[in-house]
Design an enzyme around this catalytic site. Structure first.
Site, mmCIF file in Angstrom:
data_model
loop_
_atom_site.group_PDB
_atom_site.id
_atom_site.type_symbol
_atom_site.label_atom_id
_atom_site.label_comp_id
_atom_site.label_asym_id
_atom_site.label_seq_id
_atom_site.Cartn_x
_atom_site.Cartn_y
_atom_site.Cartn_z
ATOM 1 N N LEU A 81 0.797 -1.426 -0.369
ATOM 2 C CA LEU A 81 0.411 -0.213 0.103
ATOM 3 C C LEU A 81 0.631 1.439 0.109
ATOM 4 C CD1 LEU A 81 -2.825 -1.030 2.535
ATOM 5 C CD2 LEU A 81 -2.881 -1.121 -0.220
ATOM 6 N N ASN B 30 -9.444 3.697 -3.772
ATOM 7 C CA ASN B 30 -9.821 2.120 -3.673
ATOM 8 C C ASN B 30 -8.871 2.930 -2.125
ATOM 9 O OD1 ASN B 30 -8.010 0.689 -2.185
ATOM 10 N ND2 ASN B 30 -8.935 -0.447 -3.647
ATOM 11 N N CYS C 114 -6.509 -6.759 1.079
ATOM 12 C CA CYS C 114 -4.643 -6.218 1.024
ATOM 13 C C CYS C 114 -4.117 -7.574 1.579
ATOM 14 C CB CYS C 114 -4.362 -4.385 1.190
ATOM 15 S SG CYS C 114 -2.497 -4.863 1.255
ATOM 16 N N ASN D 181 -9.493 -10.242 -4.513
ATOM 17 C CA ASN D 181 -8.802 -9.255 -4.791
ATOM 18 C C ASN D 181 -7.317 -10.635 -4.091
ATOM 19 O OD1 ASN D 181 -5.987 -8.183 -3.064
ATOM 20 N ND2 ASN D 181 -7.567 -6.532 -2.155
ATOM 21 N N THR D 182 -6.477 -10.213 -4.597
ATOM 22 C CA THR D 182 -5.053 -11.577 -4.825
ATOM 23 C C THR D 182 -5.276 -12.257 -3.264
ATOM 24 O OG1 THR D 182 -3.711 -10.081 -3.213
ATOM 25 C CG2 THR D 182 -3.237 -10.225 -5.300
ATOM 26 N N GLY E 95 -3.172 -13.122 -11.772
ATOM 27 C CA GLY E 95 -2.595 -13.579 -12.536
ATOM 28 C C GLY E 95 -3.428 -14.876 -13.038
ATOM 29 N N GLY F 258 -6.389 -5.965 -14.423
ATOM 30 C CA GLY F 258 -5.378 -5.873 -12.822
ATOM 31 C C GLY F 258 -3.764 -6.325 -13.821
#
Lengths: 304, 260
Positions: free
Chosen positions: A73, A99, A130, A192-193, A217, A265
């Site tokens: 961040l 965001n 996050c 999110n990831t 990805g 993304g």
């Protein structure tokens, strides 16, 4: 030419293609490549209450069909955003969504209050997912009761469209979706990831400084599609879908699973022209299938 | 400077030795102005293990033929694939990226490079010659079988050479070369590119001898155009992006600890 317009929570998107937070900066770097007005919207990089330096280098590992990041961040805080960044964003001919992140509920509320004052910013995306910060971030997004609490606290001060970005690092994504809708979310963004890790066998060390990081990805696309589908069935609010979208076909798959709008993304980091290519590809797909509007494919998955 | 994403045609692939080769790439449109120290992001091919682009310094630019050259060291699958490219193949580049070496207000310039890090120095030598400056080069390689293009560098200035094993030129690292034993150093400015440890050592020597030094960093990066914030280095201004604020930095501004 199919109708690409999408309307969610009273917001009009000229097409369903937007760019994901953290993969597009504040848009500035892409002006060399195309007119930002071609996009449905831009989700700008996470803004926190004050300046954050982010994590130590190295922050990135290339992994099979994806990448692991741990930026943490990094940003100059909400004052800098309002004074320096916002003036360059407010007149772009596309939807700008900020965001919002923080370490405490108070910090989320403080940032949301400031962004609420900004004309031309119709929505925020609350980042409770996050994985790369020690405090806050994902911690708020993996327990339903705290997710409800932070969403409700922001809902009390934020008067425009409240989107909440969900973490995939949970047992039940449907339960998390219901929890933030209970807290007052108008729209859900997912995913999110995924929390991941990369190791260098030769040095016997982790590849990134924080040991674990967020995986993105195409590697995560099947997980993301599954979660969008589950959430689409579980709640009645619109979904912004993302996770490994590299081309128009991927984007259409997310819409069929239930996303009204999609975010591009990691693909922005590889092909700076990818987002307008996806807009064009969605239009071609709709024309080829004689589908009059992009709205018609939202959640249109044919399940026998 | 405006950035572009274009397909280039491979017009040459010259093997220098077992680990290094030079790709010559021709643009379909007239090349924009490119400065020494800038780099390109190469899209290798669509394989699961070469997902991201690879950054390479620009080794040489020839506007008359509309070509640029990349000096590539074979490291993994991506660079192995690039080594197999043949004339007629295409390669997509995002370019020109990053800042550039400054133009010196002096004629007493030393360009220091190690291994594949010599890549931007050829372009810098040509650029300086066009500004009527003949720099000295100090280039280091592992051993004689990796020494290459000395005749090419010699066109632009005097060349000093070192090899780690002493098989050609002076033995040892570039920092141990007799060029650095002169006191005072006969240079007003040093430009350096190579492995981090080498650049750190050269910058320390330059500082001790009171000579300004610029280094070109090669941090891991994802995008190369400033959005992912993965390639940062610590400077006197906090975390700066190697791909935008760099890759060239005034060595005195770097904290070095972030680069191992």
């Amino acid at each position: 030419m199919a109708d690409l317009k999408i309307s969610i929570a009273g917001m009009e998107f000229k097409n369903p293609v937007t760019t994901a937070s953290g993969c597009f900066g504040y848009g500035e770097e892409f002006r060399d490549f195309y007119d930002l007005g071609l996009l449905g919207g831009i989700f700008v990089k996470a803004v926190t209450g004050s300046n954050r330096n982010g994590n130590k280098y190295p922050r990135m590992a290339e992994t099979p069909s994806g990448m692991l990041n741990s930026v943490g961040l990094q940003n100059k805080g909400v004052d800098h955003f309002c004074e320096v960044i916002y003036p360059g964003l407010k007149d772009l001919n596309t939807q700008i969504i900020v965001n919002v992140s923080g370490s405490t509920i108070e910090e989320y509320v403080k940032v949301a209050e400031r962004i609420n004052e900004l004309e031309g910013i119709p929505a925020i995306e609350l980042n409770i997912s996050c994985p790369n910060v020690k405090e806050g971030g994902m911690a708020f997004g993996v327990v339903p009761s705290t997710a409800t609490e932070v969403t409700r606290a922001v809902r009390d001060v934020y008067k425009k469209v409240l989107m909440v970005k969900l973490s995939p690092n949970v047992t039940s994504i449907s339960e998390m979706a219901k929890a933030v809708v209970d807290g007052g979310a108008d729209v859900l963004t997912l995913i999110n990831t995924l929390l991941g890790m990369a190791i260098n066998a030769e040095t016997q060390k982790p590849v990134i400084s924080t040991i674990t990081g967020g995986l993105s990805g195409p590697a995560i696309k099947p997980v993301a599609l599954r979660m969008v589908w589950q959430v689409f069935k579980a709640v009645d609010v619109p979904i912004v879908g993302l996770g490994g979208i590299m081309n128009a076909t991927d984007a259409i798959e997310f819409m069929l699973a239930g996303a009204s709008v999609i975010q591009v993304g990691t693909a922005n980091l590889i092909d700076p022209m990818v987002a307008p290519k996806i807009v064009k590809g969605i239009n071609e797909y709709l024309d080829r299938h004689n589908i009059p509007s992009a709205r018609d494919i939202i959640g249109a998955l044919k399940v026998c | 400077m405006k950035k572009f994403a274009h397909d280039f045609q491979v017009v040459g692939n010259t093997r220098l030795n077992t680990r290094h080769f030079i790709l010559e790439l021709k643009a379909a449109v007239p090349l924009p102005e490119i400065l020494p120290g800038q780099f390109v992001q190469v899209l290798v091919h669509n394989s699961p293990s070469t997902f991201l682009r690879r950054p390479f310094s620009i080794h040489f630019v020839d506007y008359s033929t509309n070509t640029l050259r990349l000096l590539v060291q074979v490291k993994g699958e991506g660079t192995r694939h690039m080594g197999m490219l043949a004339p007629g193949d295409t390669l997509n580049l995002v370019y020109p990226l990053g800042n550039s070496f400054s133009v010196p207000a002096t004629h007493k310039v030393l360009l220091v490079g190690g291994g594949a890090g010599v890549a931007p120095l050829m372009f810098m030598g040509d650029y300086l010659n066009k500004k009527n400056i003949r720099p000295d080069f100090l280039v280091g390689f592992r051993s004689a079988d990796e020494v290459s293009q000395i005749d090419e560098y010699s066109k632009f200035g005097k060349v000093y050479l070192s090899t780690d094993d002493g098989s050609m030129g002076e033995k040892g690292f570039v920092t141990q070369h007799s060029v650095f034993k002169q006191s005072p150093l006969p240079y007003d400015r040093i430009y350096c590119c190579g492995p981090d440890a080498m650049m750190h050592a050269v910058s320390k020597l330059a500082a001790e001898k009171g000579v300004a030094c610029e280094v070109s960093l090669e941090n891991f990066m994802a995008c190369g155009y400033g959005v992912c914030l993965c390639c940062i280095t610590q400077t006197d201004k906090g975390n700066e992006r190697v791909c935008i604020e760099g890759p060239v930095f005034d060595a005195a501004r770097l904290k070095w600890q972030s680069n191992g």
